[in-house]
Enzyme design. Structure first.
Site, short mmCIF file in Angstrom:
data_model
loop_
_atom_site.label_atom_id
_atom_site.label_comp_id
_atom_site.label_asym_id
_atom_site.label_seq_id
_atom_site.Cartn_x
_atom_site.Cartn_y
_atom_site.Cartn_z
N ARG A 83 0.84 -1.19 0.00
CA ARG A 83 0.00 0.00 0.00
C ARG A 83 0.88 1.25 0.00
NH1 ARG A 83 -4.82 2.11 2.48
NH2 ARG A 83 -4.81 4.29 1.89
N ARG A 92 -5.55 1.90 -4.70
CA ARG A 92 -4.74 1.24 -3.68
C ARG A 92 -4.81 -0.28 -3.82
NH1 ARG A 92 -7.99 4.13 0.35
NH2 ARG A 92 -7.40 5.82 -0.99
N ASP A 95 -6.90 -1.64 1.23
CA ASP A 95 -7.32 -0.65 2.23
C ASP A 95 -7.99 -1.44 3.34
OD1 ASP A 95 -7.64 2.15 2.79
OD2 ASP A 95 -9.78 1.82 2.57
N ASP A 97 -9.97 -0.79 6.87
CA ASP A 97 -10.57 0.22 7.75
C ASP A 97 -11.29 -0.45 8.90
OD1 ASP A 97 -9.78 2.49 6.34
OD2 ASP A 97 -11.55 2.42 5.03
O1 GSY Z 1 -12.63 4.19 1.52
C1 GSY Z 1 -11.85 3.23 1.00
C2 GSY Z 1 -11.30 3.48 -0.37
N1 GSY Z 1 -12.29 3.90 -1.35
C3 GSY Z 1 -13.25 3.17 -1.94
C4 GSY Z 1 -13.65 1.81 -1.81
O2 GSY Z 1 -13.10 1.00 -1.05
N2 GSY Z 1 -14.70 1.41 -2.61
C5 GSY Z 1 -15.32 2.27 -3.47
N3 GSY Z 1 -16.31 1.81 -4.20
N4 GSY Z 1 -14.96 3.56 -3.59
C6 GSY Z 1 -13.93 4.01 -2.82
N5 GSY Z 1 -13.40 5.23 -2.76
C7 GSY Z 1 -12.41 5.15 -1.87
S1 GSY Z 1 -11.38 6.48 -1.44
#
Ligand code: GSY
Length: 172
Positions: A83, A92, A95, A97
């Protein structure tokens, strides 16, 4: 022991392989055990939309470490899976979270739990619904919350949770 819920996402390279590698790393980490897997969903990017679609999922962990140690574990796994933190909302490899940690409410500089944006994102709530054992979360059902998310149309089931689990078992 507490239950923690972790959202996983990837939109670079072999996205599914990155999700599975992260799950395998959870399995090999002593103080956590993997107790639930959602399906894997392909989701349209939210926020910065000029990027590839994501694969998103959520897992449930039974943890014997506190939330800040768990956060450190997540960051270490992200680093091990290449990452890079060059663009805040950009693509990325992985991720991770922390959505929920038991019933705790945390407002610290590096960690907010429940995750501050989770209730507005169908790409989080749809997989969370697969593994969250209760009808309501913070006073509303997950289905009601999903119905008011603007990104709900861009979500397609990519792999069932049973198939994800079989793949994980093959890969281990
Ligand atoms: O918030 C995590 C990263 N992220 C994502 C994601 O994981 N999925 C989608 N569909 N859109 C995202 N935009 C981000 S920034």
């Amino acid at each position: 022991m507490d239950d923690a819920y972790i959202a996983l996402g990837s939109n670079i390279g072999d996205r599914e392989a990155y999700l599975l590698r992260a799950l395998k790393m959870f399995r090999k980490t002593g103080p956590v055990s993997l107790t639930g897997l959602s399906g894997i969903y392909q989701t349209a990017p939210v926020g910065y939309t000029e990027q590839e679609p994501f694969l998103n999922m959520v897992c449930r962990l039974r943890v014997s470490v506190g939330p800040f140690e768990l956060l450190e574990m997540l960051l270490n796994i992200e680093t091990a899976l290449e990452r890079k933190r060059t663009t805040r909302w950009g693509p990325r490899t992985i991720d991770l979270d922390m959505l929920l940690y038991g019933n705790e409410k945390i407002h610290a500089p590096l960690l907010t739990v429940p995750h501050p944006c989770m209730f507005e994102r169908a790409f989080v709530l749809v997989p969370l619904r697969d593994v969250y054992p209760f009808e309501t979360l913070e006073g509303a059902s997950l289905t009601e919350r999903i119905a008011s998310c603007s990104d709900r149309e861009g979500i397609v089931l990519y792999r069932s949770s049973q198939d994800a689990e079989s793949l994980l078992n093959q890969a281990s």
